[in-house]
Scaffold this motif. Structure first.
Motif, PDB file in Angstrom:
ATOM      1  N   TYR A  52       8.881  34.911 -27.752  1.00  0.00           N
ATOM      2  CA  TYR A  52       7.841  34.695 -26.736  1.00  0.00           C
ATOM      3  C   TYR A  52       7.845  33.243 -26.282  1.00  0.00           C
ATOM      4  O   TYR A  52       7.873  32.937 -25.083  1.00  0.00           O
ATOM      5  CB  TYR A  52       6.482  35.074 -27.322  1.00  0.00           C
ATOM      6  CG  TYR A  52       5.308  34.934 -26.379  1.00  0.00           C
ATOM      7  CD1 TYR A  52       4.873  36.023 -25.633  1.00  0.00           C
ATOM      8  CD2 TYR A  52       4.641  33.717 -26.250  1.00  0.00           C
ATOM      9  CE1 TYR A  52       3.793  35.898 -24.769  1.00  0.00           C
ATOM     10  CE2 TYR A  52       3.558  33.586 -25.392  1.00  0.00           C
ATOM     11  CZ  TYR A  52       3.138  34.674 -24.653  1.00  0.00           C
ATOM     12  OH  TYR A  52       2.069  34.545 -23.789  1.00  0.00           O
ATOM     13  N   ASP A  53       7.835  32.320 -27.236  1.00  0.00           N
ATOM     14  CA  ASP A  53       7.791  30.895 -26.907  1.00  0.00           C
ATOM     15  C   ASP A  53       9.070  30.442 -26.208  1.00  0.00           C
ATOM     16  O   ASP A  53       9.019  29.634 -25.271  1.00  0.00           O
ATOM     17  CB  ASP A  53       7.571  30.066 -28.174  1.00  0.00           C
ATOM     18  CG  ASP A  53       6.162  30.205 -28.729  1.00  0.00           C
ATOM     19  OD1 ASP A  53       5.266  30.637 -27.967  1.00  0.00           O
ATOM     20  OD2 ASP A  53       5.947  29.910 -29.922  1.00  0.00           O
ATOM     21  N   ARG A  82       8.916  31.529 -22.585  1.00  0.00           N
ATOM     22  CA  ARG A  82       7.976  30.698 -21.822  1.00  0.00           C
ATOM     23  C   ARG A  82       8.571  29.313 -21.541  1.00  0.00           C
ATOM     24  O   ARG A  82       8.424  28.767 -20.449  1.00  0.00           O
ATOM     25  CB  ARG A  82       6.657  30.537 -22.582  1.00  0.00           C
ATOM     26  CG  ARG A  82       5.827  31.798 -22.776  1.00  0.00           C
ATOM     27  CD  ARG A  82       5.242  32.391 -21.513  1.00  0.00           C
ATOM     28  NE  ARG A  82       4.740  31.409 -20.573  1.00  0.00           N
ATOM     29  CZ  ARG A  82       3.566  30.771 -20.667  1.00  0.00           C
ATOM     30  NH1 ARG A  82       2.766  31.041 -21.685  1.00  0.00           N
ATOM     31  NH2 ARG A  82       3.188  29.911 -19.758  1.00  0.00           N
ATOM     32  N   PRO A 104       6.809  37.744 -21.071  1.00  0.00           N
ATOM     33  CA  PRO A 104       8.021  37.802 -21.880  1.00  0.00           C
ATOM     34  C   PRO A 104       8.338  39.246 -22.256  1.00  0.00           C
ATOM     35  O   PRO A 104       7.441  39.995 -22.664  1.00  0.00           O
ATOM     36  CB  PRO A 104       7.646  36.966 -23.115  1.00  0.00           C
ATOM     37  CG  PRO A 104       6.623  35.994 -22.612  1.00  0.00           C
ATOM     38  CD  PRO A 104       5.821  36.779 -21.614  1.00  0.00           C
ATOM     39  N   GLN A 148       0.170  32.349 -20.161  1.00  0.00           N
ATOM     40  CA  GLN A 148       1.142  33.211 -19.483  1.00  0.00           C
ATOM     41  C   GLN A 148       0.526  33.965 -18.315  1.00  0.00           C
ATOM     42  O   GLN A 148       1.142  34.113 -17.265  1.00  0.00           O
ATOM     43  CB  GLN A 148       1.741  34.208 -20.495  1.00  0.00           C
ATOM     44  CG  GLN A 148       2.739  35.193 -19.890  1.00  0.00           C
ATOM     45  CD  GLN A 148       2.080  36.472 -19.413  1.00  0.00           C
ATOM     46  OE1 GLN A 148       1.321  37.084 -20.149  1.00  0.00           O
ATOM     47  NE2 GLN A 148       2.365  36.894 -18.201  1.00  0.00           N
TER      48      GLN A 148
END
Length: 409
Positions: free
Chosen positions: A31-32, A35, A46, A221
């Motif tokens: 996820y990170d 991003r 994501p 997000q």
């Protein structure tokens, strides 16, 4: 009052714990990285989140926040929401229990027509689209909804909307398809009967999404949109409930939403405390582990006390909602809304302190966690509004026999 988990709640808790450990925490890195690669101006989800949603739905961990869908009471849902607070950017959406969609789904469930439910509630419950709630305005103190200036004017079979909103969370996400907009339809009516709510598809001409406002420099997000409504025309059938009913709808919407945020805040604080405990047992200063320093032990003890106290208050508020309804729990919801975010900020702040420079960097999750919890002391009613509500309840309370006996005549 009995806050013990029911057998059903315990079974859900075990399954959701396994889901968090086996799927959510391992997904945080992907996820990170997504991003970071896309940058702060990209609000696409994501891909790992959509993968998690499929797993959660297959495992029956879906729409747990809504009693009609899950069969769970608010008290049973509380420890489940707390679990998702351990990974607030991913877990709530993974099980379709993320704000602002939860509040919007509850609003549609309570006030929408059958046609409105079919068009918007069903795809939201299925996790196919997202939504946003457009209430706060930059030009007025929106903590008092009576200040709202956005105009919703009837014109034949349509309403025309003009105004500027911000902090319309979720509207920057390309999956967001509908906005619930609060504005003034009846300026001559009594102060609590001037506002109405209306459904506005995002692609309606005149809806101008200008930007997303950051929180302490961090872009979520889904975004926090500033929106201009410039002669936005929608069918009169898009109105939610009746004209002048917007304030009442807002209160019905915000009650459960506030307590859900507080439930998650407890999970956030638990993660911060876990990180703090681990850090101080492995970090050496002045010849011994930080865990052996008296001030560190004090910080850990205070954090445990504050978390457990907040949890009990949250459980009490949830229990009253279940037994007596949202209105009866109004004062308790204000109490936990004033307590939980501040508690989380305090615990996270101590965790940041024990991590030193790493705590204020993006090398840990603590800075992001703190930013959102600090923001929560403002949204859904700032601390001061909730403290005023609590004080009014106390001032209006009938004296107990004990209080009456000790007060000088």
């Amino acid at each position: 009052m009995d806050f013990a988990m029911s057998a059903k709640g315990q079974e859900y808790h075990e399954r959701l714990t396994n889901f968090m450990v086996e799927h959510v925490f391992p997904a945080e890195k992907a996820y990170d990285e997504y991003r970071e690669e896309k940058g702060p101006k990209d609000f696409t989800v994501p891909p790992v989140v959509e993968e998690l949603k499929k797993i959660a739905r297959k495992q029956g961990l879906w729409n747990l926040f809504l009693p009609k869908e899950s069969g769970l009471t608010n008290l049973e849902y509380a420890p489940l929401a707390e679990l998702t607070g351990w990974s607030t950017e991913i877990a709530p959406e993974a099980i379709n229990c993320a704000a602002p969609d939860t509040g919007n789904m509850e609003t549609l469930h309570l006030f929408a027509t059958e046609e409105q439910r079919k068009q918007w509630l069903e795809p939201l419950l299925a996790g196919e689209i997202r939504s946003a709630f457009s209430m706060t305005e930059p030009a007025v103190a929106s903590s008092d909804a009576r200040n709202i200036q956005t105009e919703i004017v009837r014109d034949g079979d349509h309403y025309v909307i003009n105004g500027r909103k911000w902090w319309t969370s979720g509207a920057n996400d390309p999956r967001c398809k509908v906005l619930i907009v609060m504005g003034r339809t009846n300026p001559e009516a009594a102060s609590h009967q001037q506002q109405s709510m209306i459904l506005v598809p995002v692609d309606t001409p005149g809806v101008q999404i200008l930007r997303s406002t950051s929180v302490f420099g961090w872009q979520d997000q889904h975004g926090h949109a500033e929106i201009v409504y410039d002669n936005v025309r929608v069918p009169a059938s898009n109105l939610l409930g009746e004209e002048g009913g917007g304030f009442a709808i807002a209160q019905a919407r915000l009650g459960p939403g506030r307590i859900h945020h507080c439930m998650r805040a407890i999970g956030v604080a638990e993660r911060a405390l876990a990180l703090m405990v681990d850090r101080v047992q492995t970090r050496i200063a002045f010849g011994k582990p930080l865990a052996e320093q008296g001030m560190i032990q004090n910080a850990i003890a205070l954090s445990r006390n504050e978390i457990d106290q907040a949890r009990l208050l949250c459980q009490k508020a949830a229990w009253v909602i279940d037994k007596e309804g949202n209105k009866a729990a109004h004062g308790l919801v204000s109490q936990i809304k004033a307590v939980a975010p501040l508690m989380a900020c305090n615990v996270i702040d101590r965790a940041i302190q024990t991590h030193g420079g790493a705590g204020v960097s993006d090398d840990t999750v603590l800075a992001r966690m703190y930013g959102w919890q600090r923001a929560m002391r403002i949204f859904d009613g700032p601390d001061e509004v909730h403290l005023r509500t609590i004080a009014r309840h106390e001032l209006g309370r009938e004296k107990s026999p004990l209080a009456a006996a000790v007060i000088p005549q």
